[in-house]
Design an enzyme around this catalytic site. Structure first.
Site, mmCIF file in Angstrom:
data_model
loop_
_atom_site.group_PDB
_atom_site.id
_atom_site.type_symbol
_atom_site.label_atom_id
_atom_site.label_comp_id
_atom_site.label_asym_id
_atom_site.label_seq_id
_atom_site.Cartn_x
_atom_site.Cartn_y
_atom_site.Cartn_z
ATOM 1 N N LYS A 273 -16.234 -1.438 -4.204
ATOM 2 C CA LYS A 273 -17.629 -1.835 -4.444
ATOM 3 C C LYS A 273 -17.881 -1.944 -5.945
ATOM 4 C CE LYS A 273 -19.897 0.329 -0.460
ATOM 5 N NZ LYS A 273 -20.441 -0.893 0.122
ATOM 6 N N ARG A 347 -17.468 0.392 10.955
ATOM 7 C CA ARG A 347 -17.202 -0.067 12.320
ATOM 8 C C ARG A 347 -15.813 0.352 12.798
ATOM 9 N NH1 ARG A 347 -18.544 -6.022 10.428
ATOM 10 N NH2 ARG A 347 -19.785 -4.733 9.036
HETATM 11 N N1 BES Z 1 -21.908 1.714 3.747
HETATM 12 C C1 BES Z 1 -21.939 0.318 3.577
HETATM 13 C C2 BES Z 1 -23.288 -0.312 3.928
HETATM 14 C C3 BES Z 1 -24.445 0.026 3.029
HETATM 15 C C4 BES Z 1 -24.573 -0.581 1.790
HETATM 16 C C5 BES Z 1 -25.410 0.896 3.451
HETATM 17 C C6 BES Z 1 -25.657 -0.293 0.988
HETATM 18 C C7 BES Z 1 -26.500 1.196 2.649
HETATM 19 C C8 BES Z 1 -26.621 0.607 1.423
HETATM 20 C C9 BES Z 1 -20.888 -0.357 4.458
HETATM 21 O O1 BES Z 1 -19.741 0.367 4.705
HETATM 22 C C10 BES Z 1 -20.486 -1.634 3.805
HETATM 23 O O2 BES Z 1 -19.962 -1.583 2.746
HETATM 24 N N2 BES Z 1 -20.753 -2.741 4.465
HETATM 25 C C11 BES Z 1 -20.451 -4.026 3.978
HETATM 26 C C12 BES Z 1 -19.944 -4.864 5.132
HETATM 27 C C13 BES Z 1 -19.329 -6.147 4.721
HETATM 28 C C14 BES Z 1 -18.064 -5.926 3.917
HETATM 29 C C15 BES Z 1 -19.028 -6.954 5.965
HETATM 30 C C16 BES Z 1 -21.714 -4.644 3.385
HETATM 31 O O3 BES Z 1 -22.798 -4.415 3.936
HETATM 32 O O4 BES Z 1 -21.619 -5.288 2.366
HETATM 33 ZN ZN ZN Z 2 -18.236 0.080 3.202
#
Ligand code: BES
Ligand code: ZN
Ligand code: ZN
Length: 498
Positions: A273, A347
């Site tokens: 990230k 997931r």
């Molecule tokens: N934990 C994150 C989602 C999240 C991001 C929750 C910001 C709360 C605040 C999750 O694991 C994630 O990174 N999801 C990705 C999915 C994508 C790669 C398909 C996202 O939401 O960008």
């Molecule tokens: Zn994630």
């Protein structure tokens, strides 16, 4: 080695019901709810004068301190009478507690009610508001503690009734459970490791006679939980799937499976990230903390239901052992997954936890809760949780339970039109799914569709994406910044009313 949580601070205040009080001889503050454009329940010259000069006073969370000769009064706005509900009642008491935290040792509240909002509900909401407002995550870490005087709240009643005492007791249990979830979620990931969480779960199991099952990585390998392990193997911390089980009725054949995402830190893994805001990913275990709190409350309230909470606990970190984009793994369900992004880890761990809940723990109805997608915040903002299900009636029951507890849920579409989007060209499933007209299209729905693919025999299932309301970035007039424990109230109510 598992680490046993040594202590848990539950900062709450004493709440008591006081019958037939003398309103003019209060030592602390008297808190009076003011409905917009309505005559107050209690009046004296100072109040009358103030409202004459401020006829518009009464918007939710608006406050005014009045110092009369015989009493100190705090007026708190509760908005329009016809809009008054559980949420406003809770926030009324919370605002009073937070406003007066350093000003008084005790406060007395006159409960707001309306024709459609009875006193027992007002008591429940106020107790929650008072207890939740008293929670301060900074207490654990700040060297200089903010002086906090307030330790007791009295709810003023005309008459006693066992129903009111029950409301008080029930709400204290709920509030303590929610504050526990908030405390665990607010903890930084250097302390809140999967092992620490497991220690807390063990303590709760022991104290409340819950059955506990722990799947460590060795056992997960033996069982074939390849999706969970794909994330777990990147971290040096041991990872676990933990199940706590409460049996409230042997006759009841229904068994609720409450599955929570417990990523104690989500760096994104190899699909790292960006730096900005990454610190907030300590909250990526809120789903698991909230499910732990839910089963704790269900067992303390001795509900006549059967519930198993399953928490998938691991970190998502990059390392030489971590999964890489393009890797393919076989999940516990038997389905294979192409890991296109290691940041869509929730997931993966949830799919194996959901299969475990069905195959091994025999849950008949499932709810999973997760901070699953950033896109959920784009779609619904900070206050609504997304509801995704395979059974309209079940989803509606949950949304209705949310209305009665003042928690906001919104149903998202789940028709077959989205099914194709989670298929991989080379494996059964793609963990980020196919792009639509843009890469992030229907991102939250794809997450839900991915999870739906492991639900067996069409059993009722709801996925809650709590990415928005799981934590507050800023303090409000009735809560500190940090984790909220969202969903606990609603799930307890849903289980209770089933
Ligand atoms: N934990 C994150 C989602 C999240 C991001 C929750 C910001 C709360 C605040 C999750 O694991 C994630 O990174 N999801 C990705 C999915 C994508 C790669 C398909 C996202 O939401 O960008
Ligand atoms: Zn994630
Ligand atoms: Zn995540």
């Amino acid at each position: 080695m598992t680490f046993e949580a040594g202590y848990l601070i539950m900062v709450t205040m004493k709440v008591q019901l006081q019958i037939n009080p003398n309103l003019t001889s209060k030592t602390g503050f008297l808190v009076l709810p003011i409905f917009e454009q309505e005559k107050p329940i209690f009046e004296n010259d100072t109040i009358i004068q103030f409202l004459k000069e401020n006829p518009d006073f009464g918007k939710p969370h608006e406050t005014e301190s009045l110092y009369c000769t015989d009493t100190k009064i705090l007026l708190v706005g509760v908005g329009k009478k016809e809009k008054f509900n559980f949420e406003t009642a809770q926030n009324f008491a919370g605002t009073a507690a937070k406003t007066l935290a350093s000003k008084t040792k005790d406060l007395s509240l006159i409960p707001p009610t309306t024709g459609s909002f009875p006193l027992n509900q007002s008591i429940e909401a106020m107790v929650l508001g008072l207890e939740l407002a008293s929670h301060d995550p900074g207490l654990l870490y700040k060297s200089e503690k903010k002086p906090k005087k307030l330790d007791t709240a009295f709810i003023l009643l005309d008459k006693n009734d066992s129903e009111y005492q029950e409301s008080l007791k029930k709400s204290v249990v709920l509030a303590e459970s929610i504050n526990l979830a908030r405390q665990l979620s607010d903890m930084p990931s250097n302390e809140m490791t999967p092992s620490y969480f497991l220690g807390v779960a063990r303590k709760i199991a022991r104290e409340n006679k819950l059955k506990i099952t722990v799947i460590d990585e060795k056992k997960a390998k033996l069982l074939g939980m390849g999706a969970f392990l794909a994330i777990a193997k990147g971290s040096d911390e041991p990872s676990y799937i933990v199940a706590l089980e409460y049996t409230g009725s042997l006759r009841n054949k229904e068994k609720w499976g409450l599955v929570g995402k417990g990523i104690t830190f989500d760096s994104g893994g190899i699909s790292l990230k960006p730096d900005k805001g990454m610190n907030e990913m300590k909250y990526d275990m809120c789903g698991a903390a909230n499910m732990l709190a839910t089963i704790l409350a269900v067992s303390k309230l001795k509900l006549k239901n059967n519930v198993v909470a399953v928490m998938a606990l691991t970190e998502n970190l990059p390392s030489g052992k971590a999964s890489k984009p393009g890797d393919i793994v076989r999940s516990y369900s038997g389905k294979t997954v192409e890991i296109v992004s290691t940041d869509a880890e929730g997931r993966l761990v949830l799919m194996d936890a959901l299969t475990f809940a069905q195959k091994d723990l025999k849950a008949t109805k499932l709810i999973d809760m997760a901070t699953l997608t950033g896109a959920m915040i784009v779609a619904l903002g900070d206050f609504y949780s997304g509801v995704f299900g395979n059974n309209e009636e079940f989803s509606q029951q949950l949304i209705e339970a949310g209305k009665s507890t003042g928690e906001k849920f919104w149903e998202m579409p789940m028709d077959e039109i989205f099914d194709e989007m989670v298929k991989s060209d080379i494996a059964d499933l793609d963990n980020i799914g196919k792009p639509g007209s843009m890469s992030g299209a229907a991102s939250s729905i794809k997450g839900a569709k991915f999870l739906e693919s492991v639900i067996e025999n069409n059993r009722p299932w709801v996925h809650l994406d709590i990415a928005g309301p799981a934590w507050n970035n800023k303090p409000t007039s009735f809560a500190s910044a940090g984790a909220t424990g969202v969903g606990v109230k609603t799930l307890v109510e849903l289980v209770r009313s089933s």
